[in-house]
Design a protein around this motif. Structure first.
Motif, short mmCIF file in Angstrom:
data_model
loop_
_atom_site.label_atom_id
_atom_site.label_comp_id
_atom_site.label_asym_id
_atom_site.label_seq_id
_atom_site.Cartn_x
_atom_site.Cartn_y
_atom_site.Cartn_z
N TRP A 86 -10.08 -30.03 -0.20
CA TRP A 86 -8.93 -29.69 0.62
C TRP A 86 -8.32 -28.34 0.28
O TRP A 86 -7.96 -27.57 1.18
CB TRP A 86 -7.87 -30.78 0.53
N THR A 87 -8.17 -28.03 -1.01
CA THR A 87 -7.53 -26.76 -1.35
C THR A 87 -8.37 -25.57 -0.88
O THR A 87 -7.83 -24.55 -0.44
CB THR A 87 -7.28 -26.66 -2.86
N GLU A 88 -9.69 -25.71 -0.94
CA GLU A 88 -10.56 -24.64 -0.49
C GLU A 88 -10.57 -24.53 1.04
O GLU A 88 -10.59 -23.43 1.59
CB GLU A 88 -11.98 -24.83 -1.02
N ILE A 89 -10.56 -25.67 1.71
CA ILE A 89 -10.50 -25.65 3.17
C ILE A 89 -9.22 -24.95 3.63
O ILE A 89 -9.24 -24.08 4.51
CB ILE A 89 -10.57 -27.09 3.72
N ALA A 90 -8.10 -25.32 3.01
CA ALA A 90 -6.83 -24.70 3.39
C ALA A 90 -6.83 -23.21 3.06
O ALA A 90 -6.29 -22.39 3.82
CB ALA A 90 -5.68 -25.40 2.66
N ARG A 91 -7.45 -22.83 1.97
CA ARG A 91 -7.44 -21.42 1.56
C ARG A 91 -8.21 -20.53 2.55
O ARG A 91 -7.76 -19.45 2.91
CB ARG A 91 -8.06 -21.28 0.16
N VAL A 92 -9.39 -21.00 3.00
CA VAL A 92 -10.22 -20.13 3.86
C VAL A 92 -9.79 -20.16 5.32
O VAL A 92 -10.22 -19.31 6.11
CB VAL A 92 -11.72 -20.48 3.74
N LEU A 93 -8.95 -21.13 5.71
CA LEU A 93 -8.43 -21.12 7.08
C LEU A 93 -7.35 -20.07 7.24
O LEU A 93 -6.49 -19.91 6.37
CB LEU A 93 -7.85 -22.50 7.42
N ARG A 94 -7.37 -19.38 8.35
CA ARG A 94 -6.28 -18.46 8.65
C ARG A 94 -5.05 -19.27 9.04
O ARG A 94 -5.18 -20.43 9.50
CB ARG A 94 -6.66 -17.52 9.79
N PRO A 95 -3.84 -18.74 8.90
CA PRO A 95 -2.65 -19.44 9.39
C PRO A 95 -2.81 -19.77 10.87
O PRO A 95 -3.18 -18.91 11.68
CB PRO A 95 -1.54 -18.44 9.13
N GLY A 96 -2.57 -21.01 11.21
CA GLY A 96 -2.78 -21.48 12.57
C GLY A 96 -4.17 -21.99 12.82
O GLY A 96 -4.46 -22.54 13.90
N GLY A 97 -5.07 -21.85 11.84
CA GLY A 97 -6.44 -22.34 11.99
C GLY A 97 -6.55 -23.84 11.84
O GLY A 97 -5.61 -24.52 11.38
N THR A 98 -7.71 -24.38 12.19
CA THR A 98 -7.89 -25.83 12.30
C THR A 98 -9.09 -26.31 11.49
O THR A 98 -10.13 -25.65 11.43
CB THR A 98 -8.11 -26.22 13.77
N TYR A 99 -8.90 -27.48 10.86
CA TYR A 99 -10.00 -28.23 10.26
C TYR A 99 -10.28 -29.41 11.19
O TYR A 99 -9.40 -30.23 11.46
CB TYR A 99 -9.62 -28.74 8.87
N PHE A 100 -11.52 -29.49 11.70
CA PHE A 100 -11.91 -30.55 12.64
C PHE A 100 -13.19 -31.17 12.12
O PHE A 100 -14.23 -30.50 12.02
CB PHE A 100 -12.12 -29.97 14.03
N ALA A 101 -13.14 -32.45 11.77
CA ALA A 101 -14.28 -33.06 11.08
C ALA A 101 -14.33 -34.56 11.30
O ALA A 101 -13.31 -35.21 11.57
CB ALA A 101 -14.19 -32.78 9.59
N GLN A 102 -15.53 -35.08 11.18
CA GLN A 102 -15.74 -36.54 11.18
C GLN A 102 -16.18 -36.94 9.78
O GLN A 102 -17.18 -36.45 9.27
CB GLN A 102 -16.82 -36.93 12.20
N HIS A 103 -15.40 -37.85 9.17
CA HIS A 103 -15.68 -38.29 7.81
C HIS A 103 -16.24 -39.72 7.81
O HIS A 103 -15.94 -40.52 8.70
CB HIS A 103 -14.39 -38.31 6.98
N VAL A 104 -17.02 -40.01 6.78
CA VAL A 104 -17.40 -41.39 6.50
C VAL A 104 -16.19 -42.09 5.87
O VAL A 104 -15.53 -41.52 5.00
CB VAL A 104 -18.60 -41.45 5.54
N GLY A 105 -15.91 -43.30 6.32
CA GLY A 105 -14.73 -44.01 5.85
C GLY A 105 -15.01 -44.98 4.72
O GLY A 105 -16.12 -45.03 4.17
N PRO A 106 -14.02 -45.79 4.36
CA PRO A 106 -14.15 -46.72 3.24
C PRO A 106 -15.06 -47.89 3.58
O PRO A 106 -15.14 -48.32 4.73
CB PRO A 106 -12.72 -47.18 3.00
N SER A 107 -15.76 -48.39 2.57
CA SER A 107 -16.61 -49.59 2.70
C SER A 107 -17.63 -49.46 3.82
O SER A 107 -17.98 -50.44 4.47
CB SER A 107 -15.75 -50.84 2.91
N SER A 108 -18.12 -48.25 4.05
CA SER A 108 -19.08 -48.05 5.13
C SER A 108 -20.43 -48.67 4.76
O SER A 108 -20.97 -48.42 3.68
CB SER A 108 -19.25 -46.56 5.41
N ALA A 109 -20.95 -49.51 5.66
CA ALA A 109 -22.23 -50.21 5.46
C ALA A 109 -22.22 -51.06 4.20
O ALA A 109 -23.26 -51.26 3.56
CB ALA A 109 -23.40 -49.22 5.44
N TYR A 110 -21.05 -51.60 3.85
CA TYR A 110 -20.97 -52.33 2.59
C TYR A 110 -21.66 -53.69 2.62
O TYR A 110 -21.97 -54.25 1.57
CB TYR A 110 -19.51 -52.45 2.13
N GLU A 111 -21.93 -54.22 3.79
CA GLU A 111 -22.76 -55.43 3.83
C GLU A 111 -24.12 -55.12 3.21
O GLU A 111 -24.69 -55.95 2.49
CB GLU A 111 -22.94 -55.91 5.28
#
Length: 265
Positions: A137-162
């Motif tokens: 997060w700190t690096e993502i925030a650092r390289v974004l310009r002010p007003g810039g956006t982080y847009f991402a799809q993350h893997v969530g908790p307990s994914s495929a835990y069966e």
């Protein structure tokens, strides 16, 4: 994995040992999941990440794709910004992404997953990522310009835990709750990002044969760390017999969509 338009394998499915060999022989570089056609399916999140990512890329002049894998997702964008850079930490994927993206003018930079991003502050209008290993997060925030956006799809908790718990047994709450969207929201906000939207979904997965399970666990290495066929042969045998008797093995993936903004100064 392929979206659920299943074409399950027929009753002439090869035997256990042949299926293990098939799943063990498939290359694991990149994020192309087409090999799973007819062997496994996974429902897609309703938000359509690749399409939405492409729309955003078409509106900016400088973008960074973090943890690009083999570059397959970024390459789906119809239009790329004049300055587009991708990072990747695994050498086979770096080579694959370079071959795929270089013709489109994208520079692929080899960066270890947990290392600082080798770019100046305020360098990008948009940072994207599909299934990052862990958001820095700190690096993502650092390289974004002010007003810039982080847009991402993350893997969530307990994914495929069966599936995970079939091989590893019941997991502690701390591991099951890792990657929780609320925890990641807190990390993003601590780095100075504002959350515009955060959505989460639980999605059905089906495995039609044990070859698909073997390849999946070889490819998505954090599911069962240190997975090998020899180390987990008893669990593979019991799961194979279960699939043969009961039909597809059902698990559930979890995904969340992040839309975060760096405040203007």
């Amino acid at each position: 994995m392929p979206a659920p338009t299943p074409t399950p394998r027929s009753k002439s499915t090869p035997g256990f040992e042949q299926l293990l060999a098939e799943g063990s022989a498939v290359p694991t570089d990149g994020w192309d999941f087409s090999w799973f056609d007819g062997r496994a399916t996974e429902a897609r999140p309703s938000w359509g990440y690749a399409r939405a990512m492409g729309e955003r890329l078409a509106r900016v002049s400088a973008a960074l794709d973090v943890h690009t894998g083999g570059g397959e997702v970024l390459n789906t964008a119809p239009t790329l910004p004049p300055l587009t850079v991708a990072t990747e930490g695994w050498p086979p994927n770096v080579a694959k992404a370079t071959a795929l993206l270089h013709p489109r003018g994208v520079a692929v930079v080899a960066v270890p997953d947990d290392a600082p991003l080798p770019f100046a502050a305020d360098a990008f209008d948009l940072v994207v990522s599909r299934h990052p290993v862990a958001p820095h997060w700190t690096e993502i925030a650092r390289v974004l310009r002010p007003g810039g956006t982080y847009f991402a799809q993350h893997v969530g908790p307990s994914s495929a835990y069966e599936l995970v718990e079939h091989f590893l047994g019941p997991q502690p709450d701390g591991r099951r709750s890792a990657r929780h969207p609320d925890r990641e929201r807190a990390g993003a906000e601590a780095a100075g990002l504002e959350i515009v939207e955060l959505r989460a979904e639980r999605l059905r997965m089906e495995f039609y044969d044990i070859a698909a399970v073997v390849h999946f666990l070889r490819k998505v290495i954090w599911m069962v760390p240190g997975f090998t066929v020899d180390a987990y042969r008893p669990q593979l045998r019991s799961l194979h017999e279960r699939i043969e008797t009961e039909g597809p093995f059902v698990a559930h993936s979890t995904r969340h969509l992040f839309d975060a903004r760096k405040p203007k100064k």
